[in-house]
Enzyme design. Structure first.
Site, PDB file in Angstrom:
ATOM      1  N   ASN A  13       0.881  -1.181   0.000  1.00  0.00           N
ATOM      2  CA  ASN A  13       0.000   0.000   0.000  1.00  0.00           C
ATOM      3  C   ASN A  13       0.910   1.220   0.000  1.00  0.00           C
ATOM      4  O   ASN A  13       1.545   1.528   1.011  1.00  0.00           O
ATOM      5  CB  ASN A  13      -0.882  -0.040   1.260  1.00  0.00           C
ATOM      6  CG  ASN A  13      -1.701   1.230   1.422  1.00  0.00           C
ATOM      7  OD1 ASN A  13      -1.755   2.073   0.524  1.00  0.00           O
ATOM      8  ND2 ASN A  13      -2.343   1.381   2.574  1.00  0.00           N
ATOM      9  N   LYS A  15       0.098   4.280  -0.175  1.00  0.00           N
ATOM     10  CA  LYS A  15      -0.498   5.472   0.456  1.00  0.00           C
ATOM     11  C   LYS A  15      -0.279   6.691  -0.464  1.00  0.00           C
ATOM     12  O   LYS A  15      -0.347   6.536  -1.676  1.00  0.00           O
ATOM     13  CB  LYS A  15       0.070   5.657   1.867  1.00  0.00           C
ATOM     14  CG  LYS A  15      -0.060   4.351   2.682  1.00  0.00           C
ATOM     15  CD  LYS A  15       0.152   4.498   4.145  1.00  0.00           C
ATOM     16  CE  LYS A  15      -0.042   3.147   4.826  1.00  0.00           C
ATOM     17  NZ  LYS A  15       0.061   3.189   6.273  1.00  0.00           N
ATOM     18  N   HIS A  99      -9.373   1.088   5.006  1.00  0.00           N
ATOM     19  CA  HIS A  99      -8.090   1.237   5.700  1.00  0.00           C
ATOM     20  C   HIS A  99      -8.283   2.146   6.921  1.00  0.00           C
ATOM     21  O   HIS A  99      -9.075   3.085   6.879  1.00  0.00           O
ATOM     22  CB  HIS A  99      -7.045   1.829   4.745  1.00  0.00           C
ATOM     23  CG  HIS A  99      -5.659   1.767   5.318  1.00  0.00           C
ATOM     24  ND1 HIS A  99      -5.200   2.704   6.218  1.00  0.00           N
ATOM     25  CD2 HIS A  99      -4.659   0.873   5.160  1.00  0.00           C
ATOM     26  CE1 HIS A  99      -3.955   2.373   6.580  1.00  0.00           C
ATOM     27  NE2 HIS A  99      -3.614   1.266   5.943  1.00  0.00           N
ATOM     28  N   GLU A 101      -6.621   4.501   8.038  1.00  0.00           N
ATOM     29  CA  GLU A 101      -6.416   5.932   7.781  1.00  0.00           C
ATOM     30  C   GLU A 101      -7.665   6.552   7.179  1.00  0.00           C
ATOM     31  O   GLU A 101      -7.974   7.718   7.417  1.00  0.00           O
ATOM     32  CB  GLU A 101      -5.183   6.124   6.879  1.00  0.00           C
ATOM     33  CG  GLU A 101      -3.904   5.920   7.687  1.00  0.00           C
ATOM     34  CD  GLU A 101      -2.733   5.352   6.904  1.00  0.00           C
ATOM     35  OE1 GLU A 101      -2.721   5.462   5.675  1.00  0.00           O
ATOM     36  OE2 GLU A 101      -1.826   4.796   7.553  1.00  0.00           O
ATOM     37  N   GLY A 177       3.055   2.157  10.793  1.00  0.00           N
ATOM     38  CA  GLY A 177       3.999   3.267  10.655  1.00  0.00           C
ATOM     39  C   GLY A 177       4.722   3.604  11.944  1.00  0.00           C
ATOM     40  O   GLY A 177       5.382   4.627  12.050  1.00  0.00           O
ATOM     41  N   SER A 217       3.889  -2.308  10.139  1.00  0.00           N
ATOM     42  CA  SER A 217       5.344  -2.375  10.271  1.00  0.00           C
ATOM     43  C   SER A 217       5.949  -3.706   9.823  1.00  0.00           C
ATOM     44  O   SER A 217       6.880  -4.215  10.442  1.00  0.00           O
ATOM     45  CB  SER A 217       5.771  -2.042  11.707  1.00  0.00           C
ATOM     46  OG  SER A 217       5.387  -0.718  12.017  1.00  0.00           O
TER      47      SER A 217
HETATM   48  P1  13P Z   1       3.376   0.287   7.590  1.00  0.00           P
HETATM   49  O1  13P Z   1       3.860  -0.996   6.965  1.00  0.00           O
HETATM   50  O2  13P Z   1       4.101   1.505   7.096  1.00  0.00           O
HETATM   51  O3  13P Z   1       3.303   0.187   9.091  1.00  0.00           O
HETATM   52  O4  13P Z   1       1.847   0.497   7.079  1.00  0.00           O
HETATM   53  C1  13P Z   1       0.960  -0.546   7.201  1.00  0.00           C
HETATM   54  C2  13P Z   1      -0.271  -0.197   6.441  1.00  0.00           C
HETATM   55  O5  13P Z   1      -1.027   0.677   6.834  1.00  0.00           O
HETATM   56  C3  13P Z   1      -0.544  -0.921   5.183  1.00  0.00           C
HETATM   57  O6  13P Z   1      -1.828  -0.680   4.749  1.00  0.00           O
END
Ligand code: 13P
Length: 258
Positions: A13, A15, A99, A101, A177, A217
């Site tokens: 992803n 983002k 997601h 977010e 993250g 992560s």
């Molecule tokens: P990270 O791997 O950066 O922690 O993000 C995970 C994520 O939100 C994947 O959709």
């Protein structure tokens, strides 16, 4: 519950990262590094503006392209939204839905997740539907309650036939993250719980067939430990999917962990 063999998926992803030029550069470096992968599926979800660049760059490879969100109507006066058939035309086969977010920053509800998932399925896309608790939920012992609510409101609102065509992603928000990965055991416990929810709502067979990716992560140095858990059917990777070498090493880590 005994586990039947499910094909694993590693999805990146991106983002809100990468221009079209950066997308093309990523694929030139990435594809040769994963050319030997046979046992797991690879998905990359760039931002909308780089989807066509990604589908063109990935043509002829085994990498499937996904979007990071979608709207539920086919067309209409919905400024800023993108319809499922538009994603299909742009070359997408997958779409991430719900997601954390989107839930946290854009007010996405369980009802919206269910509507988007149904619309994506009707267009022939494979939705990757995300669930996961916040740190405050985990600390208050509410992980299962939150995951069950999100599961029942989203995937649980589908018909059994629709449900058989989705991927679920368990992403504990406190691990996204932050560099704090859930331990493989923590992730497997929640995956087992989600499978129980699916068994109650659908059937034992469907619960066993459901593929659940872990996200939060995931990195080259922890993928093997995570994939040692039979409950984990792959990973949804944020930060580590932005660099061709590191994403390839996550994919190859999954491949060799089988
Ligand atoms: P990270 O791997 O950066 O922690 O993000 C995970 C994520 O939100 C994947 O959709």
């Amino acid at each position: 519950m005994s586990i039947t063999k499910r094909r694993r998926v590693i999805a990146g992803n991106w983002k809100m990262f990468k221009t079209q030029a950066e997308t093309r550069a990523f694929f030139s470096a990435f594809l040769p590094l994963v050319s030997g992968v046979r046992r797991c599926d690879i998905v990359i979800a760039p931002p909308f503006t780089a989807i066509v660049a990604a589908t063109e760059a990935a043509r002829g490879s085994k990498v499937g392209i996904g979007a990071q969100d979608v709207f539920w109507e086919k067309e209409g006066a919905f400024t800023g939204e993108i319809a499922p058939p538009m994603l299909v035309e742009a070359g997408c086969r997958y779409v991430i839905i719900g997601h954390s977010e989107r839930r946290q920053f854009f007010g996405e509800t369980e009802q919206a997740v269910a509507k988007k998932t149904k619309a994506a399925l009707s267009a022939g896309l494979t939705p990757i539907v995300c669930v996961g608790e916040l740190l405050e939920h985990r600390e208050a012992g509410r992980t299962e309650e939150i995951c069950e609510t999100q599961f029942l409101g989203g995937p649980g609102a589908l018909t059994p036939e629709e449900f058989s065509r989705i991927l679920v992603a368990y992403e504990p928000v406190w691990a996204i993250g932050t560099g704090k990965t859930a331990t493989p055991e923590i992730a497997a416990t929640v995956h087992r719980f989600l499978r129980k929810c699916a068994e109650k709502k659908f059937s034992t067979e469907q619960a066993r067939a459901m593929r659940i990716l872990y996200g939060g992560s995931v990195k080259p140095d922890n993928i093997q430990g995570l994939m040692a858990q039979e409950e984990l059917d792959g990973a949804l990777v944020g930060g580590a999917s932005l660099d061709a070498k590191s994403f390839a090493s996550v994919v190859n880590g999954c491949e060799s962990a089988q």
